[in-house]
Scaffold this motif. Sequence first.
Motif, PDB file in Angstrom:
ATOM      1  N   ALA A  22       0.851  -1.265   0.101  1.00 33.87           N
ATOM      2  CA  ALA A  22       0.123  -0.029  -0.199  1.00 33.87           C
ATOM      3  C   ALA A  22       0.879   1.283  -0.068  1.00 33.87           C
ATOM      4  O   ALA A  22       0.551   2.130  -0.692  1.00 33.87           O
ATOM      5  CB  ALA A  22      -0.988   0.042   1.361  1.00 33.87           C
ATOM      6  N   ILE A  23       1.937   1.313   0.986  1.00 28.53           N
ATOM      7  CA  ILE A  23       2.976   2.314   0.667  1.00 28.53           C
ATOM      8  C   ILE A  23       3.634   2.637  -0.591  1.00 28.53           C
ATOM      9  O   ILE A  23       3.395   3.825  -1.105  1.00 28.53           O
ATOM     10  CB  ILE A  23       3.949   2.073   1.733  1.00 28.53           C
ATOM     11  N   GLU A  24       3.933   1.563  -1.272  1.00 28.30           N
ATOM     12  CA  GLU A  24       4.648   1.543  -2.538  1.00 28.30           C
ATOM     13  C   GLU A  24       3.608   2.245  -3.538  1.00 28.30           C
ATOM     14  O   GLU A  24       4.047   3.069  -4.437  1.00 28.30           O
ATOM     15  CB  GLU A  24       4.935   0.265  -2.972  1.00 28.30           C
ATOM     16  N   ARG A  25       2.252   1.761  -3.642  1.00 32.58           N
ATOM     17  CA  ARG A  25       1.307   2.487  -4.305  1.00 32.58           C
ATOM     18  C   ARG A  25       1.140   3.735  -4.130  1.00 32.58           C
ATOM     19  O   ARG A  25       0.788   4.576  -5.135  1.00 32.58           O
ATOM     20  CB  ARG A  25      -0.013   1.506  -4.324  1.00 32.58           C
ATOM     21  N   ALA A  26       0.856   4.111  -2.687  1.00 33.93           N
ATOM     22  CA  ALA A  26       0.638   5.873  -2.636  1.00 33.93           C
ATOM     23  C   ALA A  26       2.059   6.435  -3.218  1.00 33.93           C
ATOM     24  O   ALA A  26       1.715   7.520  -3.686  1.00 33.93           O
ATOM     25  CB  ALA A  26       0.536   5.881  -1.339  1.00 33.93           C
ATOM     26  N   ILE A  27       3.133   5.870  -2.791  1.00 32.84           N
ATOM     27  CA  ILE A  27       4.374   6.770  -3.364  1.00 32.84           C
ATOM     28  C   ILE A  27       4.117   6.981  -4.878  1.00 32.84           C
ATOM     29  O   ILE A  27       4.565   8.056  -5.401  1.00 32.84           O
ATOM     30  CB  ILE A  27       5.713   6.102  -3.121  1.00 32.84           C
ATOM     31  N   GLY A 155       0.109  10.733   0.709  1.00 33.75           N
ATOM     32  CA  GLY A 155      -0.011   9.617   0.406  1.00 33.75           C
ATOM     33  C   GLY A 155      -0.981   8.753   0.925  1.00 33.75           C
ATOM     34  O   GLY A 155      -1.980   8.250   0.346  1.00 33.75           O
ATOM     35  N   LEU A 156      -1.256   8.739   2.370  1.00 38.35           N
ATOM     36  CA  LEU A 156      -2.081   7.734   3.126  1.00 38.35           C
ATOM     37  C   LEU A 156      -2.489   8.428   4.398  1.00 38.35           C
ATOM     38  O   LEU A 156      -1.855   9.280   4.854  1.00 38.35           O
ATOM     39  CB  LEU A 156      -1.318   6.433   3.489  1.00 38.35           C
ATOM     40  N   GLU A 157      -3.631   7.998   4.610  1.00 32.55           N
ATOM     41  CA  GLU A 157      -4.185   8.634   6.037  1.00 32.55           C
ATOM     42  C   GLU A 157      -4.230   7.548   7.068  1.00 32.55           C
ATOM     43  O   GLU A 157      -3.865   6.373   6.820  1.00 32.55           O
ATOM     44  CB  GLU A 157      -5.840   8.774   5.887  1.00 32.55           C
ATOM     45  N   VAL A 158      -3.643   7.891   8.319  1.00 36.66           N
ATOM     46  CA  VAL A 158      -3.434   6.988   9.402  1.00 36.66           C
ATOM     47  C   VAL A 158      -4.298   7.522  10.603  1.00 36.66           C
ATOM     48  O   VAL A 158      -4.829   8.790  10.669  1.00 36.66           O
ATOM     49  CB  VAL A 158      -2.059   7.275   9.955  1.00 36.66           C
ATOM     50  N   PRO A 159      -4.645   6.752  11.460  1.00 35.73           N
ATOM     51  CA  PRO A 159      -5.800   7.001  12.382  1.00 35.73           C
ATOM     52  C   PRO A 159      -5.191   7.939  13.661  1.00 35.73           C
ATOM     53  O   PRO A 159      -3.943   7.881  13.647  1.00 35.73           O
ATOM     54  CB  PRO A 159      -5.933   5.558  12.947  1.00 35.73           C
ATOM     55  N   ASP A 160      -5.885   8.454  14.342  1.00 42.34           N
ATOM     56  CA  ASP A 160      -5.565   9.366  15.328  1.00 42.34           C
ATOM     57  C   ASP A 160      -5.050   8.609  16.415  1.00 42.34           C
ATOM     58  O   ASP A 160      -5.573   8.620  17.598  1.00 42.34           O
ATOM     59  CB  ASP A 160      -6.636  10.440  15.702  1.00 42.34           C
ATOM     60  N   ARG A 161      -3.868   7.883  16.520  1.00 37.89           N
ATOM     61  CA  ARG A 161      -3.503   6.991  17.427  1.00 37.89           C
ATOM     62  C   ARG A 161      -1.920   7.049  17.283  1.00 37.89           C
ATOM     63  O   ARG A 161      -1.354   7.649  16.024  1.00 37.89           O
ATOM     64  CB  ARG A 161      -3.617   5.559  17.117  1.00 37.89           C
ATOM     65  N   TYR A 170       9.079   4.669  17.196  1.00 42.55           N
ATOM     66  CA  TYR A 170       8.481   4.289  18.648  1.00 42.55           C
ATOM     67  C   TYR A 170       9.613   4.413  19.536  1.00 42.55           C
ATOM     68  O   TYR A 170      10.431   3.447  19.476  1.00 42.55           O
ATOM     69  CB  TYR A 170       7.857   3.006  18.569  1.00 42.55           C
ATOM     70  N   HIS A 171       9.707   5.674  20.155  1.00 41.74           N
ATOM     71  CA  HIS A 171      10.988   5.985  21.143  1.00 41.74           C
ATOM     72  C   HIS A 171      12.020   5.635  20.392  1.00 41.74           C
ATOM     73  O   HIS A 171      12.910   4.953  21.113  1.00 41.74           O
ATOM     74  CB  HIS A 171      10.895   5.267  22.256  1.00 41.74           C
ATOM     75  N   GLU A 172      12.273   6.285  19.221  1.00 39.81           N
ATOM     76  CA  GLU A 172      13.539   6.255  18.402  1.00 39.81           C
ATOM     77  C   GLU A 172      13.675   4.850  17.799  1.00 39.81           C
ATOM     78  O   GLU A 172      15.110   4.494  17.391  1.00 39.81           O
ATOM     79  CB  GLU A 172      14.718   6.780  19.177  1.00 39.81           C
ATOM     80  N   GLN A 173      12.887   3.864  17.919  1.00 43.51           N
ATOM     81  CA  GLN A 173      13.107   2.619  17.312  1.00 43.51           C
ATOM     82  C   GLN A 173      11.864   2.452  16.250  1.00 43.51           C
ATOM     83  O   GLN A 173      10.894   3.062  16.184  1.00 43.51           O
ATOM     84  CB  GLN A 173      12.679   1.657  18.406  1.00 43.51           C
ATOM     85  N   GLY A 174      12.340   1.430  15.151  1.00 44.57           N
ATOM     86  CA  GLY A 174      11.086   1.158  14.353  1.00 44.57           C
ATOM     87  C   GLY A 174      11.154   1.808  13.159  1.00 44.57           C
ATOM     88  O   GLY A 174      10.181   1.599  12.253  1.00 44.57           O
ATOM     89  N   ARG A 175      12.019   2.791  12.673  1.00 45.95           N
ATOM     90  CA  ARG A 175      11.910   3.701  11.802  1.00 45.95           C
ATOM     91  C   ARG A 175      12.103   2.887  10.315  1.00 45.95           C
ATOM     92  O   ARG A 175      11.512   3.161   9.333  1.00 45.95           O
ATOM     93  CB  ARG A 175      12.760   4.903  11.854  1.00 45.95           C
ATOM     94  N   ASN A 176      12.954   1.816  10.472  1.00 44.36           N
ATOM     95  CA  ASN A 176      13.015   0.952   9.240  1.00 44.36           C
ATOM     96  C   ASN A 176      12.177  -0.098   9.058  1.00 44.36           C
ATOM     97  O   ASN A 176      12.287  -0.968   8.217  1.00 44.36           O
ATOM     98  CB  ASN A 176      14.398   0.683   9.205  1.00 44.36           C
ATOM     99  N   LEU A 177      10.946  -0.173   9.776  1.00 40.89           N
ATOM    100  CA  LEU A 177       9.767  -1.026   9.701  1.00 40.89           C
ATOM    101  C   LEU A 177       9.258  -0.898   8.242  1.00 40.89           C
ATOM    102  O   LEU A 177       8.878   0.445   7.966  1.00 40.89           O
ATOM    103  CB  LEU A 177       8.877  -0.876  10.750  1.00 40.89           C
ATOM    104  N   PRO A 178       9.026  -1.892   7.245  1.00 39.85           N
ATOM    105  CA  PRO A 178       8.627  -1.582   5.947  1.00 39.85           C
ATOM    106  C   PRO A 178       6.983  -1.622   6.039  1.00 39.85           C
ATOM    107  O   PRO A 178       6.391  -1.487   4.817  1.00 39.85           O
ATOM    108  CB  PRO A 178       9.140  -2.866   5.284  1.00 39.85           C
ATOM    109  N   ALA A 179       6.472  -1.351   6.887  1.00 39.08           N
ATOM    110  CA  ALA A 179       4.848  -1.119   7.224  1.00 39.08           C
ATOM    111  C   ALA A 179       4.900  -0.027   7.904  1.00 39.08           C
ATOM    112  O   ALA A 179       5.538   0.548   8.832  1.00 39.08           O
ATOM    113  CB  ALA A 179       4.043  -2.373   7.482  1.00 39.08           C
ATOM    114  N   ILE A 180       3.495   0.534   8.156  1.00 41.33           N
ATOM    115  CA  ILE A 180       3.008   1.598   9.265  1.00 41.33           C
ATOM    116  C   ILE A 180       2.246   0.988  10.292  1.00 41.33           C
ATOM    117  O   ILE A 180       0.974   0.292   9.708  1.00 41.33           O
ATOM    118  CB  ILE A 180       2.373   2.750   8.394  1.00 41.33           C
ATOM    119  N   TYR A 181       2.370   1.040  11.505  1.00 40.37           N
ATOM    120  CA  TYR A 181       1.687   0.387  12.557  1.00 40.37           C
ATOM    121  C   TYR A 181       0.993   1.581  13.295  1.00 40.37           C
ATOM    122  O   TYR A 181       1.359   2.686  13.394  1.00 40.37           O
ATOM    123  CB  TYR A 181       2.590  -0.314  13.527  1.00 40.37           C
ATOM    124  N   ALA A 182      -0.162   1.247  14.043  1.00 36.90           N
ATOM    125  CA  ALA A 182      -0.743   2.200  15.092  1.00 36.90           C
ATOM    126  C   ALA A 182      -1.073   1.219  16.256  1.00 36.90           C
ATOM    127  O   ALA A 182      -1.653   0.176  16.299  1.00 36.90           O
ATOM    128  CB  ALA A 182      -2.231   2.553  14.491  1.00 36.90           C
TER     129      ALA A 182
END
Length: 185
Positions: A22-27, A155-161, A170-182
Amino acid sequence: MSAVPELATALANADIVHDHTAIERAIARMAARIRNDYAGSVPVYLTVMHGGLPFAGQLALALGARGLDLQFDYLHATRYRGATSGGTLVWKHRPETPLRGRRVLLVDDILDEGHTLATVRAWCLQQGAREVRIAALTVKRHDRCVPGLVADYAGLEVPDRYVFGYGMDYHEQGRNLPAIYALRD
Protein backbone atom coordinates in the motif's frame (compact mmCIF):
# COMPACT_ATOMS: atom_id res chain seq x y z
CA MET A 1 16.60 7.18 33.90
CA SER A 2 13.58 5.22 32.71
CA ALA A 3 13.92 2.22 30.44
CA VAL A 4 13.04 2.59 26.77
CA PRO A 5 9.89 0.62 25.92
CA GLU A 6 10.56 -2.45 23.83
CA LEU A 7 9.72 -2.30 20.12
CA ALA A 8 8.62 -5.95 20.26
CA THR A 9 6.04 -5.05 22.90
CA ALA A 10 4.77 -2.19 20.77
CA LEU A 11 4.47 -4.43 17.71
CA ALA A 12 2.52 -7.01 19.74
CA ASN A 13 0.08 -4.24 20.74
CA ALA A 14 -0.29 -2.59 17.35
CA ASP A 15 -2.23 -3.01 14.15
CA ILE A 16 -0.75 -2.74 10.68
CA VAL A 17 -2.62 0.16 9.10
CA HIS A 18 -0.69 0.18 5.80
CA ASP A 19 1.49 -2.63 4.51
CA HIS A 20 4.51 -2.18 2.25
CA THR A 21 2.49 -2.74 -0.93
CA ALA A 22 0.00 0.00 0.00
CA ILE A 23 2.88 2.37 0.79
CA GLU A 24 4.56 1.67 -2.56
CA ARG A 25 1.29 2.32 -4.41
CA ALA A 26 0.74 5.60 -2.57
CA ILE A 27 4.27 6.75 -3.40
CA ALA A 28 3.73 5.91 -7.07
CA ARG A 29 0.50 7.94 -7.14
CA MET A 30 2.21 10.88 -5.44
CA ALA A 31 5.17 10.70 -7.83
CA ALA A 32 2.89 10.93 -10.86
CA ARG A 33 1.21 14.08 -9.51
CA ILE A 34 4.45 15.71 -8.40
CA ARG A 35 6.16 14.97 -11.71
CA ASN A 36 3.31 16.61 -13.60
CA ASP A 37 3.27 19.65 -11.32
CA TYR A 38 7.04 20.19 -11.51
CA ALA A 39 7.57 19.33 -15.19
CA GLY A 40 10.12 21.68 -16.72
CA SER A 41 11.70 22.67 -13.39
CA VAL A 42 14.23 21.28 -10.93
CA PRO A 43 12.79 21.77 -7.44
CA VAL A 44 14.82 21.91 -4.26
CA TYR A 45 13.92 18.61 -2.63
CA LEU A 46 14.18 19.10 1.14
CA THR A 47 13.99 15.95 3.22
CA VAL A 48 12.91 16.48 6.82
CA MET A 49 15.19 14.32 8.98
CA HIS A 50 15.03 11.72 10.44
CA GLY A 51 11.51 10.55 9.82
CA GLY A 52 11.25 11.69 6.22
CA LEU A 53 14.34 9.76 5.08
CA PRO A 54 12.82 6.38 4.04
CA PHE A 55 9.88 8.02 2.27
CA ALA A 56 12.00 10.74 0.66
CA GLY A 57 14.40 8.18 -0.76
CA GLN A 58 11.61 6.09 -2.27
CA LEU A 59 9.76 9.12 -3.61
CA ALA A 60 12.95 10.54 -5.15
CA LEU A 61 13.57 7.27 -7.00
CA ALA A 62 9.96 7.20 -8.23
CA LEU A 63 10.33 10.78 -9.48
CA GLY A 64 13.62 9.98 -11.20
CA ALA A 65 11.98 7.01 -12.92
CA ARG A 66 9.41 9.48 -14.27
CA GLY A 67 12.10 11.86 -15.56
CA LEU A 68 11.99 14.57 -12.89
CA ASP A 69 15.37 15.84 -11.73
CA LEU A 70 15.74 17.15 -8.19
CA GLN A 71 18.26 19.25 -6.29
CA PHE A 72 18.72 17.48 -2.98
CA ASP A 73 19.21 19.05 0.41
CA TYR A 74 17.90 18.32 3.85
CA LEU A 75 16.94 19.90 7.10
CA HIS A 76 16.70 18.65 10.62
CA ALA A 77 14.19 20.45 12.79
CA THR A 78 12.49 18.71 15.65
CA ARG A 79 10.05 19.36 18.44
CA TYR A 80 10.16 15.83 19.84
CA ARG A 81 13.80 14.85 20.50
CA GLY A 82 12.78 11.28 21.36
CA ALA A 83 9.66 12.25 23.33
CA THR A 84 6.08 11.48 22.35
CA SER A 85 4.84 15.06 22.53
CA GLY A 86 6.32 18.15 20.97
CA GLY A 87 7.99 21.13 22.55
CA THR A 88 9.93 24.09 21.21
CA LEU A 89 11.31 23.70 17.69
CA VAL A 90 15.04 23.01 17.60
CA TRP A 91 16.97 23.41 14.34
CA LYS A 92 19.74 20.82 14.10
CA HIS A 93 20.58 21.57 10.44
CA ARG A 94 19.28 24.16 7.99
CA PRO A 95 19.50 23.62 4.23
CA GLU A 96 22.60 25.04 2.57
CA THR A 97 21.03 25.38 -0.88
CA PRO A 98 19.98 28.97 -1.61
CA LEU A 99 16.17 29.02 -1.81
CA ARG A 100 15.66 32.51 -3.28
CA GLY A 101 13.40 32.27 -6.32
CA ARG A 102 13.25 28.46 -6.15
CA ARG A 103 10.40 26.00 -6.01
CA VAL A 104 10.78 23.93 -2.85
CA LEU A 105 9.28 20.55 -2.02
CA LEU A 106 9.35 19.65 1.69
CA VAL A 107 9.25 15.87 2.13
CA ASP A 108 8.27 14.33 5.47
CA ASP A 109 6.86 11.12 6.90
CA ILE A 110 3.74 12.54 8.56
CA LEU A 111 1.57 15.60 8.80
CA ASP A 112 0.14 15.37 12.30
CA GLU A 113 -0.61 18.73 13.90
CA GLY A 114 1.84 20.46 11.56
CA HIS A 115 3.72 22.81 13.89
CA THR A 116 7.15 21.73 12.64
CA LEU A 117 6.17 21.81 8.96
CA ALA A 118 4.46 25.20 9.35
CA THR A 119 7.60 26.69 10.90
CA VAL A 120 9.87 25.13 8.27
CA ARG A 121 7.61 26.30 5.43
CA ALA A 122 7.60 29.85 6.85
CA TRP A 123 11.41 29.76 7.13
CA CYS A 124 11.73 28.66 3.47
CA LEU A 125 9.50 31.54 2.39
CA GLN A 126 11.56 33.95 4.50
CA GLN A 127 14.62 32.70 2.61
CA GLY A 128 12.94 33.83 -0.61
CA ALA A 129 11.52 30.56 -1.93
CA ARG A 130 9.09 31.29 -4.75
CA GLU A 131 6.87 28.39 -3.72
CA VAL A 132 6.88 25.79 -0.96
CA ARG A 133 4.84 22.62 -1.22
CA ILE A 134 4.60 19.71 1.19
CA ALA A 135 4.71 16.00 0.36
CA ALA A 136 3.76 13.86 3.36
CA LEU A 137 3.61 10.09 3.24
CA THR A 138 0.88 10.10 5.88
CA VAL A 139 -1.70 12.51 7.21
CA LYS A 140 -3.24 11.87 10.61
CA ARG A 141 -7.05 12.05 10.75
CA HIS A 142 -8.07 14.69 13.28
CA ASP A 143 -9.01 18.36 13.46
CA ARG A 144 -5.99 19.70 15.40
CA CYS A 145 -3.79 20.74 12.47
CA VAL A 146 -2.28 24.22 12.24
CA PRO A 147 -4.95 26.32 10.45
CA GLY A 148 -4.29 26.53 6.72
CA LEU A 149 -1.58 23.86 6.67
CA VAL A 150 -2.22 20.95 4.33
CA ALA A 151 -0.08 18.44 2.51
CA ASP A 152 -0.08 19.35 -1.18
CA TYR A 153 0.73 15.70 -1.85
CA ALA A 154 -0.56 13.20 0.70
CA GLY A 155 0.00 9.48 0.41
CA LEU A 156 -2.06 7.74 3.06
CA GLU A 157 -4.30 8.60 5.99
CA VAL A 158 -3.53 7.16 9.41
CA PRO A 159 -5.78 7.00 12.47
CA ASP A 160 -5.48 9.44 15.34
CA ARG A 161 -3.31 6.99 17.29
CA TYR A 162 0.40 6.61 17.94
CA VAL A 163 1.81 5.46 14.59
CA PHE A 164 5.27 4.14 13.77
CA GLY A 165 7.22 2.46 11.00
CA TYR A 166 8.42 3.65 7.59
CA GLY A 167 10.25 6.63 9.07
CA MET A 168 8.04 7.22 12.10
CA ASP A 169 9.54 6.05 15.35
CA TYR A 170 8.47 4.33 18.51
CA HIS A 171 10.82 5.89 21.10
CA GLU A 172 13.53 6.24 18.38
CA GLN A 173 13.00 2.63 17.28
CA GLY A 174 11.31 1.02 14.30
CA ARG A 175 11.84 3.77 11.70
CA ASN A 176 13.05 1.10 9.28
CA LEU A 177 9.95 -1.09 9.53
CA PRO A 178 8.52 -1.62 6.01
CA ALA A 179 4.91 -1.05 7.12
CA ILE A 180 3.01 1.52 9.18
CA TYR A 181 1.64 0.45 12.55
CA ALA A 182 -0.76 2.06 15.02
CA LEU A 183 -0.78 1.24 18.72
CA ARG A 184 -4.09 -0.06 19.95
CA ASP A 185 -5.95 2.28 22.31
